[in-house]
Structure formats: structure tokens, C-alpha cells
Design an enzyme around this catalytic site. Structure first.
Site, PDB file in Angstrom:
ATOM      1  N   CYS A  43       0.149   3.641   3.180  1.00 34.35           N
ATOM      2  CA  CYS A  43       0.486   3.097   4.502  1.00 34.35           C
ATOM      3  C   CYS A  43       1.663   4.196   5.204  1.00 34.35           C
ATOM      4  CB  CYS A  43       1.052   1.885   4.631  1.00 34.35           C
ATOM      5  SG  CYS A  43      -0.656   0.690   4.883  1.00 34.35           S
TER       6      CYS A  43
ATOM      7  N   HIS B 150      -8.950   6.899   3.014  1.00 31.88           N
ATOM      8  CA  HIS B 150      -8.370   8.117   2.502  1.00 31.88           C
ATOM      9  C   HIS B 150      -9.340   8.925   1.711  1.00 31.88           C
ATOM     10  CE1 HIS B 150      -7.803   5.871  -1.216  1.00 31.88           C
ATOM     11  NE2 HIS B 150      -7.712   6.964  -1.934  1.00 31.88           N
TER      12      HIS B 150
ATOM     13  N   HIS C  44     -23.119  21.652   3.490  1.00 28.37           N
ATOM     14  CA  HIS C  44     -23.756  20.151   3.289  1.00 28.37           C
ATOM     15  C   HIS C  44     -23.005  19.063   2.538  1.00 28.37           C
ATOM     16  CE1 HIS C  44     -24.790  22.151  -0.357  1.00 28.37           C
ATOM     17  NE2 HIS C  44     -24.409  20.686  -1.208  1.00 28.37           N
TER      18      HIS C  44
ATOM     19  N   HIS D 249      -7.183   1.646   1.721  1.00 27.45           N
ATOM     20  CA  HIS D 249      -6.514   2.285   2.648  1.00 27.45           C
ATOM     21  C   HIS D 249      -7.462   3.687   2.861  1.00 27.45           C
ATOM     22  CE1 HIS D 249      -2.941   3.406   5.389  1.00 27.45           C
ATOM     23  NE2 HIS D 249      -3.863   4.603   5.575  1.00 27.45           N
TER      24      HIS D 249
ATOM     25  N   SER E 106      -8.526   3.556  -5.716  1.00 27.26           N
ATOM     26  CA  SER E 106      -7.424   2.937  -6.319  1.00 27.26           C
ATOM     27  C   SER E 106      -6.991   1.969  -5.032  1.00 27.26           C
ATOM     28  CB  SER E 106      -6.289   3.806  -6.792  1.00 27.26           C
ATOM     29  OG  SER E 106      -5.927   4.900  -5.877  1.00 27.26           O
TER      30      SER E 106
ATOM     31  N   VAL F  47     -27.018   5.677 -16.991  1.00 27.01           N
ATOM     32  CA  VAL F  47     -26.571   5.397 -18.479  1.00 27.01           C
ATOM     33  C   VAL F  47     -28.021   5.826 -19.327  1.00 27.01           C
ATOM     34  CG1 VAL F  47     -24.922   3.612 -18.366  1.00 27.01           C
ATOM     35  CG2 VAL F  47     -27.179   2.799 -18.259  1.00 27.01           C
TER      36      VAL F  47
ATOM     37  N   ALA G 228       5.135   6.720  -5.562  1.00 28.14           N
ATOM     38  CA  ALA G 228       5.266   6.992  -6.959  1.00 28.14           C
ATOM     39  C   ALA G 228       6.410   7.901  -6.986  1.00 28.14           C
ATOM     40  CB  ALA G 228       4.377   7.584  -7.935  1.00 28.14           C
TER      41      ALA G 228
ATOM     42  N   ASN H  32      -0.864  15.117  -4.099  1.00 26.10           N
ATOM     43  CA  ASN H  32      -1.077  14.203  -5.177  1.00 26.10           C
ATOM     44  C   ASN H  32      -0.056  14.304  -5.955  1.00 26.10           C
ATOM     45  OD1 ASN H  32      -2.130  12.451  -7.160  1.00 26.10           O
ATOM     46  ND2 ASN H  32      -4.269  12.802  -6.263  1.00 26.10           N
TER      47      ASN H  32
ATOM     48  N   ASN I  70     -13.731   8.965  -2.660  1.00 22.18           N
ATOM     49  CA  ASN I  70     -14.289   7.647  -3.423  1.00 22.18           C
ATOM     50  C   ASN I  70     -14.048   6.443  -2.549  1.00 22.18           C
ATOM     51  OD1 ASN I  70     -14.632   9.406  -5.856  1.00 22.18           O
ATOM     52  ND2 ASN I  70     -12.493   9.310  -6.350  1.00 22.18           N
TER      53      ASN I  70
ATOM     54  N   HIS J  29      -4.389   0.485   7.856  1.00 20.34           N
ATOM     55  CA  HIS J  29      -4.967   0.135   6.515  1.00 20.34           C
ATOM     56  C   HIS J  29      -6.319  -0.527   6.637  1.00 20.34           C
ATOM     57  CE1 HIS J  29      -3.926  -0.998   2.361  1.00 20.34           C
ATOM     58  NE2 HIS J  29      -4.624  -2.328   2.393  1.00 20.34           N
TER      59      HIS J  29
ATOM     60  N   LYS K  16     -26.827   0.637  -9.645  1.00 19.83           N
ATOM     61  CA  LYS K  16     -27.609   1.788 -10.596  1.00 19.83           C
ATOM     62  C   LYS K  16     -26.332   2.201 -11.425  1.00 19.83           C
ATOM     63  CE  LYS K  16     -30.276   5.252 -11.647  1.00 19.83           C
ATOM     64  NZ  LYS K  16     -31.223   5.184 -12.644  1.00 19.83           N
TER      65      LYS K  16
ATOM     66  N   GLN L 143      -9.748  12.854  -0.901  1.00 18.81           N
ATOM     67  CA  GLN L 143      -8.900  13.730  -1.667  1.00 18.81           C
ATOM     68  C   GLN L 143      -9.536  15.327  -1.331  1.00 18.81           C
ATOM     69  OE1 GLN L 143      -7.791  12.739  -5.531  1.00 18.81           O
ATOM     70  NE2 GLN L 143      -8.697  10.803  -5.393  1.00 18.81           N
TER      71      GLN L 143
ATOM     72  N   CYS M  99       0.814  -1.233  -0.267  1.00 19.79           N
ATOM     73  CA  CYS M  99      -0.003   0.084   0.155  1.00 19.79           C
ATOM     74  C   CYS M  99       0.943   1.254  -0.007  1.00 19.79           C
ATOM     75  CB  CYS M  99      -0.969  -0.071   1.301  1.00 19.79           C
ATOM     76  SG  CYS M  99      -1.955   1.476   1.454  1.00 19.79           S
TER      77      CYS M  99
ATOM     78  N   TYR N 116     -31.217   6.649 -20.652  1.00 20.62           N
ATOM     79  CA  TYR N 116     -31.955   7.743 -20.188  1.00 20.62           C
ATOM     80  C   TYR N 116     -31.322   9.029 -19.404  1.00 20.62           C
ATOM     81  CZ  TYR N 116     -36.518  10.171 -20.003  1.00 20.62           C
ATOM     82  OH  TYR N 116     -37.632  11.124 -20.107  1.00 20.62           O
ATOM     83  N   GLU N 117     -30.711   8.399 -18.583  1.00 19.38           N
ATOM     84  CA  GLU N 117     -30.096   9.244 -17.734  1.00 19.38           C
ATOM     85  C   GLU N 117     -29.142  10.321 -18.385  1.00 19.38           C
ATOM     86  OE1 GLU N 117     -30.828   6.416 -16.701  1.00 19.38           O
ATOM     87  OE2 GLU N 117     -31.438   6.211 -14.703  1.00 19.38           O
TER      88      GLU N 117
ATOM     89  N   HIS O 242     -19.983  20.427   0.124  1.00 19.83           N
ATOM     90  CA  HIS O 242     -19.975  21.594  -0.608  1.00 19.83           C
ATOM     91  C   HIS O 242     -20.402  22.698   0.565  1.00 19.83           C
ATOM     92  CE1 HIS O 242     -21.718  19.510  -4.403  1.00 19.83           C
ATOM     93  NE2 HIS O 242     -20.355  19.801  -4.172  1.00 19.83           N
TER      94      HIS O 242
HETATM   95  P1  H2U Z   1      -8.362   7.455  -5.236  1.00 15.99           P
HETATM   96  O1  H2U Z   1      -8.187   6.117  -4.603  1.00 15.99           O
HETATM   97  O2  H2U Z   1      -9.564   8.043  -4.786  1.00 15.99           O
HETATM   98  O3  H2U Z   1      -7.974   7.334  -6.751  1.00 15.99           O
HETATM   99  O4  H2U Z   1      -6.951   8.356  -4.474  1.00 15.99           O
HETATM  100  C1  H2U Z   1      -5.672   8.142  -4.473  1.00 15.99           C
HETATM  101  C2  H2U Z   1      -4.941   9.053  -5.090  1.00 15.99           C
HETATM  102  O5  H2U Z   1      -3.654   8.940  -4.832  1.00 15.99           O
HETATM  103  C3  H2U Z   1      -5.030   9.328  -6.737  1.00 15.99           C
HETATM  104  O6  H2U Z   1      -5.436  10.425  -7.152  1.00 15.99           O
HETATM  105  C4  H2U Z   1      -2.707   9.426  -5.685  1.00 15.99           C
HETATM  106  C5  H2U Z   1      -3.535   9.253  -6.852  1.00 15.99           C
HETATM  107  O7  H2U Z   1      -3.093  10.177  -7.934  1.00 15.99           O
HETATM  108  N1  H2U Z   1      -1.700   8.631  -5.734  1.00 15.99           N
HETATM  109  C6  H2U Z   1      -0.369   9.379  -5.316  1.00 15.99           C
HETATM  110  O8  H2U Z   1      -0.477  10.505  -4.783  1.00 15.99           O
HETATM  111  N2  H2U Z   1       0.843   8.700  -5.116  1.00 15.99           N
HETATM  112  C7  H2U Z   1       0.967   7.394  -5.263  1.00 15.99           C
HETATM  113  O9  H2U Z   1       2.209   6.978  -5.318  1.00 15.99           O
HETATM  114  C8  H2U Z   1      -0.373   6.820  -5.738  1.00 15.99           C
HETATM  115  C9  H2U Z   1      -1.596   7.195  -6.060  1.00 15.99           C
HETATM  116 ZN    ZN Z   2      -2.283   1.298   3.561  1.00 18.10          ZN
END
Ligand code: H2U
Ligand code: ZN
Length: 347
Positions: free
Chosen positions: A54, A165, A294, A163, A160, A312, A60, A76, A152, A114, A309, A167, A51, A314-315, A280
Site C-alpha cells: 500500500c 500487483h 501473447h 494488493h 503473498s 501431479v 522489509a 524486489n 501470481n 488495496h 487441477k 512482477q 499491507c 501422470y502430469e 511472452h
Molecule cells: P507475490 O505476491 O507474487 O509473491 O509478489 C510479492 C513480491 O513482493 C515477492 O516477490 C516481494 C516478495 O519478494 N516483497 C518485497 O519486495 N518487499 C517486501 O517488503 C515484502 C515482499
Molecule cells: Zn495494499
């Protein structure tokens, strides 16, 4: 009230979005198989060596996370917005408009563990998440027009990583939803002398049939105009423009309400409920009496852990449509238990 057949197809108006929602409750009476029960995810490790969120993990680009012990925010590594807005090219034609857009994208890890979710965080830790949300808004709204705090959760919603989290995206312009909510709330205040969502909370409290949870400081409803099957909205009981304006008592209560709501959602189909949710509130820092803070919670599940759901056909092309009456969704959520997962209890 469950009144599926009792309600002929009709449309409901969402005054906040300035849009209609088609409710066709009598279209089909599908059997209900989601009986709730314990919401037990496969047992995740306290730390996952794979992860990137963690404590101590490498992300990255090789950055190593600190050994954080509470909510922790980092920039990010794959931001959708950058602080230095460069347009690159001018608009080539009035029909081909492009504008510079500056901003920042951050990731907010709720907690080091985690295996936990916002639904199952100990209360004191959830309260620290509320403070982190408010802190991010306070800091970024001095520099940006809009600060979007969101989460998300679950693969179904594109998260993704399990863990816990969320944003934070801050932008130099108001995004579409902010523009329309600002417009509708301003118009409502001008026309009626009242805040749209303060008045709406009163109407829902009075009606009762869409209320999922009500505490001293917060009201959780399935909106009258909900689009998603088990969509909810969390509203403060007094006029509050922004997250940083919340009092200590409101923050404590919110931490509790969030956990209670999300655990009910988890129990609905016996799985960690996927969702997208976000706050918001008024943009900037100036007084904005038309704005009421809210939280929108948009979960995709409809009938089971796997039947969702889809927005797609009609929506996409005409109008959002729903089968499950919002009153029935509220009744099911209100009937769920609130107990924690065994992983959380065992910790
Ligand atoms: P989501 O699980 O909502 O995608 O959010 C994880 C975010 O973590 C995602 O926007 C970022 C991705 O760009 N990320 C990093 O900043 N560094 C990483 O090493 C992997 C993912
Ligand atoms: Zn983790």
C-alpha cells in the site's frame, strides 16, 4: 459444443511448446456445480495497515513506499536474480554444469487501492498498467536477454498479498520456455513462411468454438492444446513482436479485454479467480518476425472455488492430461457475465 463423451481419449499437440497434451474427456462425466453468480470477495479495506504494498507502507528492510497514485514499480527486496552475476565456482564436471546468471526482479503495484484487482480496475487505470508492462519491457530489454512480466494472483497460486500487483523478472539468459517458444516459432516461420501464432489465431477465429472474446484488436481463446482447465491465451490480431510495439488503440482495447476476461473468470465459480499469467514476446530489440506477442493465463481451478487441477502423478512423470474439453471450457467462459464487483462499482 460440449462433446465430452463424443470425444474418445486423444492427444493434442502444442506446437508452441512442442509437447503433447492428453485429453480424456470421456473418462468421467462429473456433475457441473459452478453456476457462476456474483464474484464477491470478502470486502477488503481500501488500504490495509498490514499491507507492504500500500502507498506509504513500510517494506522489509524499512523502506517506505511513496504515496503513489498509479502503477508503481520497486526493486524486489528478496530478488531471485541480481545485476552482478558471479559464478562463484567453475563447473566441476560436464554433468555438473553451472553458469552465472544476472538479472533484476521488480514488483509492479498496479494501483494504490488495496481492495481492487486487475479484473475490477477502472479502465483508465488498467490502461496505465498496460503502459507500465510495456515500459518495463522497453527499459529492461536493452540490458537483458529476457524480460518476464507476470502475475501470481490468489493464495492458491502463491501470491503473498491481495494488493493488486505483478512482477517483472529480467535475466541475462533466455529461460527454458523462451528457448522453446523461440525455437518452435522460428521453425514454423522457416517451414511455412508464416508466423505460428498469427496463423493459429486465424484458425481459431475460423473455428470459433474455443473463442472466449474477440475484439477489433484482440482474440482470447482457450488454446486447442490447453493444459489448465480454464487456461486462456490472449493474442493480438495483427503481427506484434513485443509489448512496447502495441499502438494506443491496441493498449486501450487490451485494458478492456483483460478486465472483461478476468471478470468472466471471477464469475465462473463466484470467487476472485486465482491464476498465474504472463507475457511472452520477442527478446531483445532486433527484428524477430517469427515472434508473436501473447499472454498465457493459467488458472488452477477445475470444478469449484476449491477444487483445483493438480499437476501431479501422470502430469509430472509422463504427460499433462485434462478431462474438461477445451471447447467446453471456452463455452463456459464465453457464457459468463462481465459485470464488476460491487466494491469496484461503489468506488
Ligand atoms: P507475490 O505476491 O507474487 O509473491 O509478489 C510479492 C513480491 O513482493 C515477492 O516477490 C516481494 C516478495 O519478494 N516483497 C518485497 O519486495 N518487499 C517486501 O517488503 C515484502 C515482499
Ligand atoms: Zn495494499
Amino acid at each position: 459444443m460440449t462433446g465430452g463423451e463424443a470425444q474418445p481419449p486423444h492427444r493434442r499437440f502444442d506446437p508452441l511448446a512442442d509437447e503433447w497434451v492428453l485429453v480424456s474427456a470421456g473418462r468421467t462425466r462429473r456433475p457441473w456445480r459452478g453456476e457462476g453468480g456474483a464474484a464477491e470477495p470478502p470486502r477488503a479495506p481500501l488500504r490495509d495497515p498490514d499491507c507492504y504494498l500500500c502507498p506509504g507502507a513500510a517494506r522489509a528492510g524499512g523502506t517506505r513506499n511513496p504515496e503513489y497514485d498509479g502503477p508503481w514499480v520497486f526493486a524486489n527486496d528478496f530478488p531471485a536474480l541480481r545485476p552482478d552475476a558471479v559464478n562463484g565456482q567453475p563447473s566441476a564436471h560436464p554433468l555438473l554444469r553451472r553458469d552465472p546468471q544476472a538479472g533484476e526482479c521488480r514488483v509492479l503495484c498496479y494501483a494504490p487501492r488495496h481492495d481492487l484487482t486487475l479484473a475490477n480496475l477502472p479502465l483508465a487505470d488498467a490502461r496505465r498498467v498496460v503502459d507500465a508492462w510495456a515500459g518495463q519491457v522497453a527499459e529492461l530489454s536493452s540490458r537483458y536477454a529476457w524480460v518476464q512480466v507476470f502475475e501470481n494472483r490468489g493464495e492458491m497460486m502463491g501470491a503473498s498479498n491481495p494488493h493488486p500487483h505483478g512482477q517483472v523478472w529480467a535475466s541475462s539468459t533466455l529461460p527454458n520456455t523462451a528457448v522453446s517458444e523461440d525455437r518452435t516459432q522460428a521453425a514454423h516461420l522457416a517451414q511455412t513462411g508464416r508466423s505460428l501464432l498469427v496463423a493459429y489465431a486465424e484458425v481459431e477465429t475460423e473455428a470459433g468454438e474455443r473463442v472466449v472474446l474477440a475484439t477489433d484488436h484482440w482474440l482470447v481463446v482457450v488454446p486447442f492444446w490447453a493444459r489448465w482447465p480454464f487456461e486462456t491465451m490472449v493474442l493480438p490480431r495483427r503481427a506484434v513482436q513485443r509489448l512496447p510495439d502495441l499502438t494506443d488503440a491496441e493498449r486501450d482495447d487490451l485494458a478492456d479485454v483483460m478486465g472483461r476476461l478476468l471478470r468472466r473468470c471471477d464469475h465462473l465459480f463466484g470467487v476472485p479467480f486465482p491464476y498465474s499469467m504472463g507475457w511472452h514476446g520477442a527478446s531483445g530489440t532486433a527484428d524477430a518476425p517469427h515472434w508473436q506477442l501473447h499472454l498465457h493465463v493459467y488458472p488452477p481451478l477445475l470444478r469449484s472455488a476449491t477444487v483445483r487441477k493438480h499437476m501431479v502423478g501422470y502430469e509430472l512423470l509422463a504427460n499433462v492430461q485434462r478431462d474438461l474439453p477445451p471447447e467446453e471450457a471456452a463455452g463456459r467462459l464465453a457464457a459468463q457475465p462481465e459485470q464488476r464487483s460491487t466494491a469496484a462499482v461503489a468506488s
